[in-house]
Design a protein around this motif. Structure first.
Motif, PDB file in Angstrom:
ATOM      1  N   TYR A 149       8.121  -1.494   4.944  1.00 51.67           N
ATOM      2  CA  TYR A 149       8.399  -0.547   3.865  1.00 51.67           C
ATOM      3  C   TYR A 149       9.867  -0.104   3.890  1.00 51.67           C
ATOM      4  CZ  TYR A 149       7.912   3.374   0.671  1.00 51.67           C
ATOM      5  OH  TYR A 149       8.068   4.233  -0.399  1.00 51.67           O
ATOM      6  N   ILE A 155      -6.280   0.322  -3.451  1.00 56.93           N
ATOM      7  CA  ILE A 155      -5.405   0.589  -2.288  1.00 56.93           C
ATOM      8  C   ILE A 155      -6.229   0.809  -1.023  1.00 56.93           C
ATOM      9  CG2 ILE A 155      -3.651   2.137  -1.300  1.00 56.93           C
ATOM     10  CD1 ILE A 155      -2.947   2.898  -4.212  1.00 56.93           C
ATOM     11  N   VAL A 177       1.252   4.233  -2.604  1.00 53.12           N
ATOM     12  CA  VAL A 177       1.096   5.647  -2.219  1.00 53.12           C
ATOM     13  C   VAL A 177       2.296   6.444  -2.736  1.00 53.12           C
ATOM     14  CG1 VAL A 177       1.122   7.216  -0.231  1.00 53.12           C
ATOM     15  CG2 VAL A 177      -0.379   5.229  -0.213  1.00 53.12           C
ATOM     16  N   TRP A 178       3.473   5.835  -2.657  1.00 52.52           N
ATOM     17  CA  TRP A 178       4.684   6.506  -3.148  1.00 52.52           C
ATOM     18  C   TRP A 178       4.588   6.740  -4.656  1.00 52.52           C
ATOM     19  CZ3 TRP A 178       8.973   8.707  -1.043  1.00 52.52           C
ATOM     20  CH2 TRP A 178      10.061   8.956  -1.888  1.00 52.52           C
ATOM     21  N   HIS A 179       4.086   5.748  -5.369  1.00 48.53           N
ATOM     22  CA  HIS A 179       4.023   5.837  -6.827  1.00 48.53           C
ATOM     23  C   HIS A 179       2.671   5.295  -7.289  1.00 48.53           C
ATOM     24  CE1 HIS A 179       6.187   4.972 -10.905  1.00 48.53           C
ATOM     25  NE2 HIS A 179       5.351   5.965 -10.963  1.00 48.53           N
ATOM     26  N   PRO A 180       1.623   6.108  -7.233  1.00 53.28           N
ATOM     27  CA  PRO A 180       0.270   5.599  -7.508  1.00 53.28           C
ATOM     28  C   PRO A 180       0.049   5.125  -8.936  1.00 53.28           C
ATOM     29  CG  PRO A 180       0.185   7.762  -6.468  1.00 53.28           C
ATOM     30  CD  PRO A 180       1.594   7.515  -6.855  1.00 53.28           C
ATOM     31  N   ARG A 240      12.768  -0.503   1.047  1.00 49.83           N
ATOM     32  CA  ARG A 240      13.609   0.592   0.563  1.00 49.83           C
ATOM     33  C   ARG A 240      15.093   0.252   0.706  1.00 49.83           C
ATOM     34  NH1 ARG A 240      10.880   5.456  -1.331  1.00 49.83           N
ATOM     35  NH2 ARG A 240      12.896   6.395  -1.081  1.00 49.83           N
ATOM     36  N   ILE A 270       0.844  -1.198   0.000  1.00 48.71           N
ATOM     37  CA  ILE A 270       0.000   0.000   0.000  1.00 48.71           C
ATOM     38  C   ILE A 270       0.881   1.251   0.000  1.00 48.71           C
ATOM     39  CG2 ILE A 270      -1.669   1.318   1.398  1.00 48.71           C
ATOM     40  CD1 ILE A 270      -2.751  -1.421   2.369  1.00 48.71           C
ATOM     41  N   LEU A 271       1.901   1.229   0.854  1.00 47.71           N
ATOM     42  CA  LEU A 271       2.787   2.398   0.941  1.00 47.71           C
ATOM     43  C   LEU A 271       3.551   2.597  -0.378  1.00 47.71           C
ATOM     44  CD1 LEU A 271       4.104   1.940   4.602  1.00 47.71           C
ATOM     45  CD2 LEU A 271       2.408   3.577   3.794  1.00 47.71           C
TER      46      LEU A 271
END
Lengths: 163, 504
Positions: B424, B392, B223-226, B428, B219-220
């Motif tokens: 998340y 999402i 959100v970072w790259h929809p 990264r 999900i995150l």
């Protein structure tokens, strides 16, 4: 971030975590009976062993990072509009925090409706009407399943009592 | 109990509409979940788990196994049609699947993917039935020292092969083991990292940690790259797979299935390496090796057989030894625990009806996969059209309900959110999440068996090398570590050499 940067940052983090665990966290937050005869059987032994291995892994990461070429290729592609992405991530963190605050007060159904709508607009949905309809329907359907089929006591909150 | 008695007991348990319906729905959910780019078979299984709480154990576990099987195949649909693997296991399918789609042969590629998947699934299930019981009877003689060395070996191989780096895998496993120490001490009942909070005394809830680690980071990431995972689906084309295609690729399918069975039965390796190994073996031995990578149907068959061959085999260590073979079986082990079952050799004695019920269900799942897969291939465009930015929030809300439902506890929702951010960060920093989750599950078992061994021997560590079984697992552990370190050193030297050549 290059491979070297990842290894060095993780290694440093692991070393700090190992030191923190060994010097503060385990003595402060793990209790052991005073009559434990053998150190291996003590409740402290396993956390200390894991902290030690974390430290060793941290050293390994730092060592391997230092051996890597400093001008390696980045592991991830370039981010388009990273500032907006960070803002969206921060927005999601706020949504999660507010969710924890609202769950006992508004109940799960109302909170979920708000969470749905807020996160759909956070990612700038191109279907706002659909998002709003789904924000109402999906939490209600999930409530019906979990409360009436699975027998879970879904929190109702102070404002809305569902059957 | 004879084989026929066990089979009859299993049949009496699953011989009802409810069980087969759960399996059918599971396969359908899995295919859809696997086919949605951005979701994965792991996420689909994790999100389905809360729905099994109200079911009978066998029904719930069949539902999850259906999702698992369907999810692995489902991933091949977007891999072929939009060049985006629905699951990591389908990455190898892109190599020839997408070039076929570009040539207007997507329907043929998908048909072969389905046939190869179903064949591999049957072979994998039969291997499970053949080997799990044998391994379990062997494991009945295991005591705490043997289990300690087995779990240590499993963790070593999982940490070593789950990511790009052994050290990052080891760090992930150590974090999982550390997190598993939260709660009351197993022997003395004293507090460990509980901060006096009663919510922490039973340890962190497994489902909250699992969904936090595998669903929230997705999900995150969205959100970072929809707008990620947006691709244009190719049309199916007029050509369909023929029996001649299947016969031509049969050898690669069978070889790939056995590669999948072998790699799947080793904890931690998973479907993606198996698919690539199967693909490279098929290319090496094929008469059409020059066509590989340009749209060779045998390449699609080999990679799909490789990844589906894993699906049944990962259940061998799960059922026989109680050790999850990959992340999805780690989730399924959670379902067993929630229903009061402990997978492992004793289950073959105490719950033989469930074991054989699962075997029957798995065999039937291959037929369901064929049926549902055929429909899903044609219906993919509807799945691809689901707006991701509606999906999402729906997944987020489902996570909240599902995690709360485990213990009726809002605290668990908070744990899920925190673990989501941890997951998340791990993404990264390129830390694999699989060792974390599997170590979190195996951590208490590892510690418990270690301390029981020490209690048995009066703290004499020599008990950990007390017989041939422990020697065997210690040798495997050492061999694994040496092999992984050697591979790492070679990779570093190779990389240095390449960069040196580039500079020159």
């Amino acid at each position: 971030m290059t491979e070297r940067q990842v290894q060095l940052r993780l290694g440093t983090g692991a070393l700090i975590a190992a030191l923190f665990l060994t010097l503060y966290a385990i003595p402060a937050w793990v209790s052991s009976p005073s009559n434990v005869g053998n150190v291996i059987l003590s409740p402290l032994f396993w956390p200390y062993a894991l902290a030690g291995f974390t430290g060793l892994t941290g050293l390994g990461l730092v060592f391997s990072g230092m051996r890597m070429a400093p001008d390696g290729a980045p592991l991830d592609g370039p981010d388009e509009d990273a500032k907006a992405a960070w803002m969206r991530l921060a927005g999601m963190a706020v949504i999660m925090g507010v969710t924890m605050f609202l769950l006992p007060r508004l109940g799960m159904v109302l909170t979920s409706m708000l969470v749905f709508a807020a996160s759909a607009f956070l990612v700038r949905t191109r279907h706002p009407v659909t998002a709003l309809i789904c924000a109402v329907i999906i939490p209600l359907v999930l409530y019906a399943f979990f409360a009436h089929v699975a027998g879970v006591a879904i929190p109702q909150g102070n404002y809305l009592r569902l059957p | 109990m004879s084989f026929l008695d066990s089979l009859a007991a299993g049949l009496s348990l699953v011989g009802n509409i409810e069980s087969f319906l759960a399996l059918f729905i599971g396969v359908a959910v899995g295919v859809i979940g696997g086919a949605i780019p951005g979701m994965s078979a792991t996420m689909a299984v994790a999100l389905t788990l809360p729905f099994t709480f109200a079911m009978q154990p066998i029904t719930g576990i069949l539902l999850l196994l259906g999702v698992y099987k369907g999810g692995i195949f489902g991933g091949s649909i977007p891999a072929i049609l939009i060049k985006t693997p629905g699951t990591p296991a389908s990455s190898a399918t892109i190599l020839d699947g997408y070039p076929m789609a570009e040539k207007g042969e997507a329907g043929r590629a998908l048909g072969m993917a389905l046939w190869a998947s179903c064949t591999a699934d049957v072979i994998s299930n039969l291997s499970l039935i053949l080997f799990a019981g044998w391994l379990a009877s062997f494991a009945l003689s295991f005591g705490p020292p043997e289990f300690f060395t087995l779990i240590l070996f499993s963790l070593t191989i999982i940490a070593g092969v789950s990511g790009d780096s052994l050290l990052r895998g080891a760090l992930s496993a150590l974090l999982g083991l550390l997190l598993a120490t939260i709660g009351l001490d197993l022997v003395y009942g004293t507090n460990r990292f509980t901060f006096g909070d009663p919510n922490m005394m039973g340890g962190l809830n497994f489902i909250a940690v699992l969904i936090g680690l595998f669903a929230i980071p997705e999900i995150l990431a969205m959100v970072w790259h929809p707008t990620a995972h947006v691709g244009k689906a190719r049309s199916l084309g007029k050509n369909w797979v023929s029996f001649a295609d299947y016969r031509r690729s049969f050898k690669s399918i069978v070889r790939g299935s056995f590669i999948g069975v072998f790699l799947g039965s080793i904890p931690g390796i998973g479907a993606a390496p198996s698919a690539f190994l199967s693909y490279s073996e098929a290319r090496r031995t094929s008469k059409n090796k020059e066509n590989f990578g340009k749209g060779e149907i045998e390449g699609v068959a080999a990679s799909e057989a490789g990844n589906n061959g894993v699906a049944g085999a990962t259940l061998i260590p799960l059922l026989a030894l109680g050790v999850p073979g990959d992340v999805i079986t780690a989730i399924i082990i959670g379902a067993f625990m929630i229903h009061g079952l402990q997978p492992g050799p004793m289950m073959f004695i105490l719950n033989v009806d469930i074991i054989y019920g699962l075997f029957i269900g798995l065999i039937v799942s291959s037929a369901f996969l064929f049926l549902i897969g055929s429909v899903a291939i044609r219906g993919f465009k509807y799945v691809a059209d689901i707006p991701k930015r509606i999906l999402i929030p729906a997944v987020l809300v489902l996570c909240i309900y599902g995690v709360f439902a485990v213990n009726n506890n809002i605290f668990d929702v908070g744990v899920m959110f925190v673990m989501g951010w941890v997951g998340y960060l791990m993404v990264r920093y390129h830390i694999p999440a699989a060792p974390f989750l599997i170590a979190f599950i195996l951590g208490p078992l590892l510690e418990d068996n270690f301390r029981q061994s020490m209690l048995m021997s009066g703290s004499d560590p020599l008990i950990l090398v007390r017989g041939p079984i422990t020697w065997f697992f210690w040798s495997l552990t050492v061999l694994t570590v040496v092999a992984i370190i050697r591979a790492g050193v070679r990779a570093v030297k190779g990389g240095a050499l390449t960069s040196g050549n580039l500079e020159n």
